[in-house]
Design an enzyme around this catalytic site. Structure first.
Site, PDB file in Angstrom:
ATOM      1  N   VAL A   1      26.178 -20.924   2.122  1.00  0.00           N
ATOM      2  CA  VAL A   1      25.052 -20.844   1.109  1.00  0.00           C
ATOM      3  C   VAL A   1      23.901 -20.555   1.811  1.00  0.00           C
ATOM      4  CG1 VAL A   1      23.823 -21.834  -0.879  1.00  0.00           C
ATOM      5  CG2 VAL A   1      26.240 -22.216  -0.656  1.00  0.00           C
ATOM      6  N   PRO A   2      23.237 -19.387   1.869  1.00  0.00           N
ATOM      7  CA  PRO A   2      22.234 -18.990   3.077  1.00  0.00           C
ATOM      8  C   PRO A   2      20.916 -19.328   2.735  1.00  0.00           C
ATOM      9  CG  PRO A   2      22.867 -17.141   1.640  1.00  0.00           C
ATOM     10  CD  PRO A   2      23.789 -18.159   1.272  1.00  0.00           C
ATOM     11  N   CYS A   3      20.663 -20.637   2.819  1.00  0.00           N
ATOM     12  CA  CYS A   3      19.256 -20.986   2.464  1.00  0.00           C
ATOM     13  C   CYS A   3      18.370 -20.616   3.625  1.00  0.00           C
ATOM     14  CB  CYS A   3      19.087 -22.508   2.245  1.00  0.00           C
ATOM     15  SG  CYS A   3      19.906 -23.323   3.534  1.00  0.00           S
ATOM     16  N   HIS A   4      19.017 -20.297   4.727  1.00  0.00           N
ATOM     17  CA  HIS A   4      17.993 -19.865   5.886  1.00  0.00           C
ATOM     18  C   HIS A   4      17.387 -18.328   5.555  1.00  0.00           C
ATOM     19  CE1 HIS A   4      22.040 -18.402   6.628  1.00  0.00           C
ATOM     20  NE2 HIS A   4      21.751 -17.259   6.961  1.00  0.00           N
TER      21      HIS A   4
END
Length: 305
Positions: free
Chosen positions: A266-269
């Protein structure tokens, strides 16, 4: 920065055997030290020689390190970390979120070619603190240091990273979210998930990665929105807030992004400040830079700019 990139561009790669160990963990540790060194010495614009000396390698080895780890030259990798590149990722941030199709509970989402299906537990399940759930965990190598994975029978529930060899701290960071669950160490159960997540050759639509999102309704809506950010794009907290119909909730969105329990997948970056600034990252800004640079290499298919 320009002078440093010019230096990287002009280096000559000397022939000879490469002796740097071909291990993801040792590669990441060197890349991490290089990113931290550049961040600390930004105004000095350190030369490639200074960078190589800092990590105890030759300039040739540094070049091969980045080629092997990210599929990029040092110059291309560092360009992926510039503010200008961050701003390019943010181009059309709002429209990107609006344009991506809605994903049903069984439909695979294209997440940097890491096809994902996701489901959310009910609010009651979340409030129960994981009671009645059996969660299996294991530690595995990744391109970004050692990772800890937690899975239920329904799919991947947690992914974090180990810093300074402190496995217990990394595990506790995840398990405190579901304090009433039963935890079993079972690396045999989590190893296939680790391979599926961190090996691009395993990113296949016919074998989607199952993810289960365990959080409040608001948090899950934010995390579902993160799943819609393509690999070659980024978004902002304000655009996420607007997208979920809560335009004044930027601060709450930021808190939910920070609580994302399934890092990388889950690409919170890929959430940046509107100026392109990296802002925060639960697992450290250096790791956020490393992930963005690594993804740039995957997007180029191993070809350098």
């Amino acid at each position: 920065m320009t002078a440093m990139l010019d230096t990287l561009r002009d280096i000559t790669i000397e022939p000879g055997a490469i002796t740097v160990p071909d291990e993801p963990h040792s590669d990441y540790e060197r890349v991490r030290r290089i990113i931290a060194f550049i961040s600390q010495r930004w105004r000095d614009q350190p030369s490639l020689e200074a960078i190589a000396d800092h990590v105890g390698l030759s300039t040739t080895h540094v070049h091969h390190l980045f080629r092997r780890w990210a599929g990029l030259s040092p110059k291309a990798f560092l360009q992926a970390l510039t503010l200008d590149n961050a701003k390019a990722l943010l181009a059309d941030s709002a429209s990107v979120l609006d344009a991506t199709y809605e994903v049903g509970l069984s439909g695979p989402a294209r997440l940097h070619d890491l096809f994902v299906t996701h489901e959310a537990m009910t609010p009651g399940d979340y409030k129960a603190g994981g009671q009645g759930l059996t969660m299996r965990y294991g530690f595995h190598p990744s391109p970004f240091g050692e990772a800890v994975l937690i899975a239920t029978d329904r799919g991947l529930a947690g992914l974090g990273f180990v810093d300074d060899g402190d496995r217990q701290a990394a595990l506790s960071d995840l398990t405190r979210r579901w304090p009433r669950a039963t935890y079993l160490e079972d690396e045999a159960a989590t190893a296939p998930l680790a391979r599926r997540i961190f090996s691009p050759s395993h990113w296949q639509a016919e074998q989607p990665l199952r993810v289960v999102l365990i959080g409040t309704d608001f948090e899950v809506r934010v995390w579902q929105t993160l799943l819609r950010i393509p690999r070659d794009r980024a978004t902002t907290y304000s655009d996420i807030a607007r997208h979920i119909g809560r335009p004044s909730a930027c601060r709450a969105v930021g808190a939910a992004v920070g609580k994302n329990p399934v890092s990388f997948v889950v690409p919170c970056h890929r959430v940046l400040g509107r100026s392109g600034a990296l802002t925060g990252y639960h697992w450290g800004l250096t790791r956020k830079q490393a992930i963005l640079g690594w993804e740039a290499g995957q997007a180029l298919g191993g070809k350098t700019a």
